[in-house]
Design a protein around this motif. Structure first.
Motif, PDB file in Angstrom:
ATOM      1  N   LEU A  77      35.388  40.939  40.804  1.00  0.00           N
ATOM      2  CA  LEU A  77      34.648  41.792  41.732  1.00  0.00           C
ATOM      3  C   LEU A  77      35.566  42.409  42.776  1.00  0.00           C
ATOM      4  O   LEU A  77      35.426  43.585  43.124  1.00  0.00           O
ATOM      5  CB  LEU A  77      33.527  41.006  42.406  1.00  0.00           C
ATOM      6  N   GLN A  78      36.500  41.621  43.285  1.00  0.00           N
ATOM      7  CA  GLN A  78      37.409  42.116  44.322  1.00  0.00           C
ATOM      8  C   GLN A  78      38.372  43.162  43.775  1.00  0.00           C
ATOM      9  O   GLN A  78      38.629  44.175  44.424  1.00  0.00           O
ATOM     10  CB  GLN A  78      38.191  40.956  44.930  1.00  0.00           C
ATOM     11  N   SER A  79      38.907  42.922  42.585  1.00  0.00           N
ATOM     12  CA  SER A  79      39.913  43.831  42.032  1.00  0.00           C
ATOM     13  C   SER A  79      39.298  44.965  41.199  1.00  0.00           C
ATOM     14  O   SER A  79      39.999  45.915  40.860  1.00  0.00           O
ATOM     15  CB  SER A  79      40.885  43.050  41.149  1.00  0.00           C
ATOM     16  N   HIS A  80      38.010  44.844  40.850  1.00  0.00           N
ATOM     17  CA  HIS A  80      37.333  45.814  39.980  1.00  0.00           C
ATOM     18  C   HIS A  80      38.015  45.909  38.618  1.00  0.00           C
ATOM     19  O   HIS A  80      38.032  46.975  38.002  1.00  0.00           O
ATOM     20  CB  HIS A  80      37.250  47.202  40.626  1.00  0.00           C
ATOM     21  N   SER A  81      38.588  44.770  38.161  1.00  0.00           N
ATOM     22  CA  SER A  81      39.336  44.796  36.906  1.00  0.00           C
ATOM     23  C   SER A  81      39.355  43.413  36.272  1.00  0.00           C
ATOM     24  O   SER A  81      39.914  42.484  36.847  1.00  0.00           O
ATOM     25  CB  SER A  81      40.770  45.262  37.158  1.00  0.00           C
ATOM     26  N   HIS A  82      38.769  43.291  35.079  1.00  0.00           N
ATOM     27  CA  HIS A  82      38.884  42.020  34.368  1.00  0.00           C
ATOM     28  C   HIS A  82      40.321  41.805  33.900  1.00  0.00           C
ATOM     29  O   HIS A  82      40.794  40.683  33.813  1.00  0.00           O
ATOM     30  CB  HIS A  82      37.915  41.961  33.179  1.00  0.00           C
ATOM     31  N   GLN A  83      41.044  42.899  33.616  1.00  0.00           N
ATOM     32  CA  GLN A  83      42.429  42.792  33.178  1.00  0.00           C
ATOM     33  C   GLN A  83      43.304  42.200  34.281  1.00  0.00           C
ATOM     34  O   GLN A  83      44.125  41.320  34.024  1.00  0.00           O
ATOM     35  CB  GLN A  83      42.967  44.157  32.755  1.00  0.00           C
ATOM     36  N   GLN A  84      43.129  42.655  35.489  1.00  0.00           N
ATOM     37  CA  GLN A  84      43.930  42.133  36.596  1.00  0.00           C
ATOM     38  C   GLN A  84      43.639  40.650  36.816  1.00  0.00           C
ATOM     39  O   GLN A  84      44.557  39.857  37.029  1.00  0.00           O
ATOM     40  CB  GLN A  84      43.658  42.918  37.881  1.00  0.00           C
ATOM     41  N   ALA A  85      42.387  40.260  36.741  1.00  0.00           N
ATOM     42  CA  ALA A  85      42.031  38.846  36.905  1.00  0.00           C
ATOM     43  C   ALA A  85      42.634  38.003  35.791  1.00  0.00           C
ATOM     44  O   ALA A  85      43.186  36.924  36.042  1.00  0.00           O
ATOM     45  CB  ALA A  85      40.516  38.693  36.931  1.00  0.00           C
ATOM     46  N   LEU A  86      42.556  38.488  34.561  1.00  0.00           N
ATOM     47  CA  LEU A  86      43.112  37.759  33.428  1.00  0.00           C
ATOM     48  C   LEU A  86      44.623  37.587  33.581  1.00  0.00           C
ATOM     49  O   LEU A  86      45.157  36.495  33.388  1.00  0.00           O
ATOM     50  CB  LEU A  86      42.791  38.474  32.115  1.00  0.00           C
ATOM     51  N   VAL A  87      45.331  38.648  33.944  1.00  0.00           N
ATOM     52  CA  VAL A  87      46.785  38.582  34.104  1.00  0.00           C
ATOM     53  C   VAL A  87      47.148  37.615  35.238  1.00  0.00           C
ATOM     54  O   VAL A  87      48.096  36.827  35.114  1.00  0.00           O
ATOM     55  CB  VAL A  87      47.375  39.987  34.345  1.00  0.00           C
ATOM     56  N   GLN A  88      46.400  37.651  36.328  1.00  0.00           N
ATOM     57  CA  GLN A  88      46.670  36.768  37.461  1.00  0.00           C
ATOM     58  C   GLN A  88      46.484  35.300  37.068  1.00  0.00           C
ATOM     59  O   GLN A  88      47.345  34.461  37.332  1.00  0.00           O
ATOM     60  CB  GLN A  88      45.746  37.125  38.619  1.00  0.00           C
ATOM     61  N   ILE A  89      45.387  34.996  36.418  1.00  0.00           N
ATOM     62  CA  ILE A  89      45.110  33.613  36.014  1.00  0.00           C
ATOM     63  C   ILE A  89      46.070  33.179  34.911  1.00  0.00           C
ATOM     64  O   ILE A  89      46.537  32.036  34.890  1.00  0.00           O
ATOM     65  CB  ILE A  89      43.637  33.471  35.587  1.00  0.00           C
ATOM     66  N   MET A  90      46.418  34.086  34.035  1.00  0.00           N
ATOM     67  CA  MET A  90      47.354  33.789  32.956  1.00  0.00           C
ATOM     68  C   MET A  90      48.732  33.422  33.529  1.00  0.00           C
ATOM     69  O   MET A  90      49.356  32.456  33.074  1.00  0.00           O
ATOM     70  CB  MET A  90      47.463  34.992  32.031  1.00  0.00           C
TER      71      MET A  90
END
Length: 104
Positions: A77-90
Motif C-alpha cells: 500500500l505504501q509503495s503502490h507496488s507489489h514488485q517493490q515489496a517482493l524485492v524488499q522482502i526477498m
C-alpha cells in the motif's frame, strides 16, 4: 510443486522448465529466478528483479518468503507496488535466511 509465474505478454519458443530442471545448469541451485527489470532503479535495488516473470522452487525458504509477503500489505500500500515489496522482502530473506535468488 514449483511455481512458474509470468505476465500474459510472454511467449515461449521452448519449454522454460527444461532450463530450471536441468541439474547440469550452473544456476540450478537457486531457490528463485527472476527476469531482470532492465531499469535498474533504486526502487527495485539491490536485485532489479521483475515480478512479471519468476520461477520458484518449492522449499522451506521460499514458503517462508511468500508467507512473509502475505503479511506485507502495508509495504504494498505504501509503495503502490507489489514488485517493490517482493524485492524488499526477498533481499531481507536472502540476507537473514539464506534465500538464493538469481536474476536472469
Amino acid at each position: 510443486y514449483d511455481l512458474l509465474f509470468q505476465d500474459v505478454d510472454i511467449v515461449w519458443y521452448k519449454n522454460p522448465l527444461d532450463y530450471f530442471h536441468d541439474k547440469s545448469n550452473p544456476h540450478h541451485d537457486f531457490d528463485m529466478y527472476f527476469q531482470d527489470d532492465g531499469a535498474h532503479t533504486e526502487r527495485y535495488a539491490p536485485t532489479s528483479a521483475n515480478s512479471g516473470f519468476y520461477y520458484v522452487r518449492n522449499n522451506a525458504r521460499t514458503k517462508y518468503l511468500f508467507a512473509s509477503l502475505l503479511y506485507a500489505g502495508d509495504i504494498i500500500l505504501q509503495s503502490h507496488s507489489h514488485q517493490q515489496a517482493l524485492v524488499q522482502i526477498m533481499a531481507e530473506h536472502a540476507s537473514l535466511f539464506g534465500l538464493r535468488v538469481k536474476v536472469l
